[in-house]
Design a protein around this motif. Structure first.
Motif, short mmCIF file in Angstrom:
data_model
loop_
_atom_site.label_atom_id
_atom_site.label_comp_id
_atom_site.label_asym_id
_atom_site.label_seq_id
_atom_site.Cartn_x
_atom_site.Cartn_y
_atom_site.Cartn_z
N VAL A 45 16.22 -8.44 -5.21
CA VAL A 45 15.47 -8.39 -4.54
C VAL A 45 14.65 -7.09 -4.00
CG1 VAL A 45 15.53 -8.08 -1.41
CG2 VAL A 45 17.13 -10.34 -2.45
N LEU A 46 14.94 -6.18 -4.68
CA LEU A 46 14.39 -5.00 -4.44
C LEU A 46 12.31 -4.90 -5.12
CD1 LEU A 46 17.24 -2.51 -5.51
CD2 LEU A 46 15.46 -2.68 -3.38
N ILE A 47 13.05 -5.61 -6.21
CA ILE A 47 10.89 -6.25 -6.72
C ILE A 47 11.02 -7.33 -6.28
CG2 ILE A 47 10.90 -7.44 -8.94
CD1 ILE A 47 12.87 -6.09 -10.49
N ALA A 85 4.64 -7.06 -1.38
CA ALA A 85 4.66 -6.30 -0.79
C ALA A 85 2.60 -5.76 -0.85
CB ALA A 85 4.95 -4.89 -0.17
N ALA A 86 3.42 -5.65 -2.59
CA ALA A 86 2.03 -5.23 -2.93
C ALA A 86 0.79 -6.43 -3.54
CB ALA A 86 2.29 -5.34 -4.87
N GLN A 87 0.90 -7.09 -2.50
CA GLN A 87 0.35 -8.93 -3.23
C GLN A 87 -0.44 -8.48 -1.69
OE1 GLN A 87 3.30 -11.46 -4.09
NE2 GLN A 87 2.03 -12.09 -5.66
N ARG A 88 0.16 -7.97 -0.27
CA ARG A 88 -0.86 -7.76 0.76
C ARG A 88 -1.80 -6.91 0.69
NH1 ARG A 88 3.97 -7.92 2.94
NH2 ARG A 88 4.37 -5.61 2.93
N TYR A 89 -0.58 -5.58 0.14
CA TYR A 89 -1.98 -4.23 0.36
C TYR A 89 -3.25 -4.68 -0.43
CZ TYR A 89 -3.47 0.00 -0.55
OH TYR A 89 -4.47 1.37 -0.44
N ARG A 123 5.23 0.72 2.46
CA ARG A 123 6.69 1.60 2.91
C ARG A 123 8.22 1.38 2.78
NH1 ARG A 123 5.93 7.13 6.92
NH2 ARG A 123 7.43 8.53 5.78
N ALA A 124 8.61 0.59 3.29
CA ALA A 124 9.84 0.44 3.65
C ALA A 124 10.48 -0.19 1.67
CB ALA A 124 10.27 -0.40 4.23
N ALA A 125 9.84 -1.06 1.34
CA ALA A 125 9.39 -1.89 0.01
C ALA A 125 9.83 -0.82 -1.09
CB ALA A 125 8.35 -3.02 -0.43
N ALA A 126 8.36 -0.26 -0.78
CA ALA A 126 8.32 0.88 -1.68
C ALA A 126 9.57 2.22 -1.60
CB ALA A 126 6.63 1.78 -2.16
N ALA A 127 10.00 2.37 -1.07
CA ALA A 127 10.64 3.66 -1.24
C ALA A 127 12.17 3.24 -1.57
CB ALA A 127 10.93 4.17 0.49
N TYR A 168 12.43 1.05 -3.76
CA TYR A 168 12.25 0.41 -4.96
C TYR A 168 12.54 1.75 -5.70
CZ TYR A 168 10.48 -1.18 -9.21
OH TYR A 168 10.28 -2.00 -10.61
N TYR A 169 12.40 2.72 -5.04
CA TYR A 169 11.88 4.54 -5.44
C TYR A 169 13.16 5.15 -5.90
CZ TYR A 169 10.59 8.92 -6.08
OH TYR A 169 9.94 10.24 -7.32
N GLN A 170 13.77 4.41 -4.78
CA GLN A 170 15.84 5.15 -4.62
C GLN A 170 16.31 4.29 -5.56
OE1 GLN A 170 16.88 4.65 -0.81
NE2 GLN A 170 19.10 6.17 -1.35
N ALA A 171 16.36 3.21 -6.11
CA ALA A 171 17.29 2.48 -6.68
C ALA A 171 16.23 2.50 -8.07
CB ALA A 171 16.72 0.94 -5.81
N VAL A 172 15.14 2.76 -8.42
CA VAL A 172 14.96 2.55 -10.09
C VAL A 172 15.70 4.45 -10.21
CG1 VAL A 172 13.18 3.19 -11.75
CG2 VAL A 172 13.35 1.47 -10.44
N SER A 173 15.27 5.24 -9.20
CA SER A 173 15.60 7.07 -9.74
C SER A 173 16.75 6.84 -9.87
CB SER A 173 15.13 7.85 -8.41
OG SER A 173 13.50 7.84 -7.66
N ALA A 174 18.18 6.32 -9.43
CA ALA A 174 18.86 6.29 -9.48
C ALA A 174 19.19 5.49 -10.93
CB ALA A 174 20.23 6.08 -8.61
#
Length: 331
Positions: free
Chosen positions: A51-53, A59-63, A132-136, A138-144
């Motif tokens: 779901v993170l992806i 979000a990217a498609q919308r932006y 912002r919520a989706a990117a943040a 994803y960033y946190q999960a991939v950092s781990a």
């Protein structure tokens, strides 16, 4: 070692979380083989929620579907820490080639006034809370996940599993949300991103369509298409230097961009002031140090200044120069 791989290896890393040291070492050994023989691999068994992806993709498609005027409200040149929208043509790699893509760059989101190192601080976010919520998230999960892989690579090198931990207190790792637009007139040899090596320690990548290619030891381009449930991981300049070439940063590119494509590379690195030089375990009389001593963050900053147009004034004034990377390098 010839490194004439014909396919990109796959490593299931679920065992890195095992309580049994033998299970962890078995995964580490597989990571080490892939890092030495190819410098590129797929990692499965990572455990990240898909779901993170899907959320980040939506979000990217919308932006990126917005008019250019709206996207430029978050132009990276308005940021204090190299974050924000990167229009096509903003990045010019050595040789003057312009990549056929647009992007949004996201770093470790720190409070305003936190100036512990260059290019660190609060992210410049678009006026879109969903993005912002989706990117943040994803960033946190991939950092781990990156921290787990640092441990796996340490074991693969015969070092303690926590060998990198002291250098992971506040790493300026970067997430790029990249859009390669549909181009019905793309030439067969048109690039989406030109051949290069990555600056940092390693990269974790999710892409939505084919196009990524990896150069093997024969100088041939090997296809690296998306694999369901797996991330692409590739070794970067810093880990190659740290290991005195034991692990290799392999040149790669994105070819013809006729098909619309999204890509989410996470560039995993160590703390800005980390000193990078060949580790004593990989230096001997028979194998002298092949890489200079450098500061990890300064290397990243130098490469960034050399690449981004909005930093051209810094480019002229800065004494920092890239040490290596950004070339089609046969390994």
């Amino acid at each position: 070692m010839t490194r004439n791989f014909q396919t990109v290896p796959v490593v299931d890393i679920a065992g890195l979380g095992s309580p049994d040291p033998a299970d962890r070492q078995a995964v580490a050994d597989a990571l080490g083989r892939a890092a030495r023989e190819a410098g590129f691999l797929y990692v499965a068994g990572h455990g990240l929620d898909p779901v993170l992806i899907t959320d980040l993709l939506a979000a990217a498609q919308r932006y990126f579907a917005q008019p250019m005027e709206a996207k430029l409200q978050s132009y990276i040149g308005r940021s204090t820490n190299h974050s924000g929208y990167v229009p096509e043509g903003e990045e010019v790699f050595p040789g003057g080639k312009i990549d056929r893509k647009e992007a949004y760059d996201i770093g470790l989101d720190l409070p305003a006034g936190d100036d512990r190192a260059p290019m660190m601080g609060p992210n410049l976010w678009p006026d879109d809370e969903g993005f912002r919520a989706a990117a943040a998230a994803y960033y946190q999960a991939v950092s781990a996940l990156a921290r787990r892989l640092f441990g796996g690579f340490a074991l693969a090198l015969g070092l303690p599993r926590d060998a990198f931990e002291a250098h992971l207190t506040c790493p300026p790792s970067q997430l790029r949300v990249i859009h390669y637009p549909f181009d019905p007139h793309a030439e067969p040899d048109q690039q989406g991103i030109g051949a290069h090596t990555d600056y940092e320690f390693f990269t974790l990548l999710h892409g939505t369509a084919a196009g990524l290619e990896v150069m093997n030891g024969e100088g041939r381009w090997i296809d690296c298409p998306p694999t369901p449930g797996a991330f692409v991981v590739n070794i970067g300049d810093m880990l190659e230097a740290w290991t005195n070439g034991e692990f290799v940063a392999t040149s790669h590119r994105v070819r013809k961009v006729g098909e619309e494509r999204y890509s989410f590379p996470f560039f995993a690195t160590c703390d800005y002031w980390t000193i990078v030089e060949p580790h004593p375990a990989f230096v001997s009389d028979e194998r002298p140090a092949r890489y200079p001593r450098l500061v990890s963050g300064d290397h990243l900053l130098a490469q960034t200044i050399a690449t981004f147009s909005y930093l051209k004034d810094l480019r002229e004034a800065a004494s920092l120069t890239p040490v290596f990377g950004q070339e089609a390098k046969v390994i």
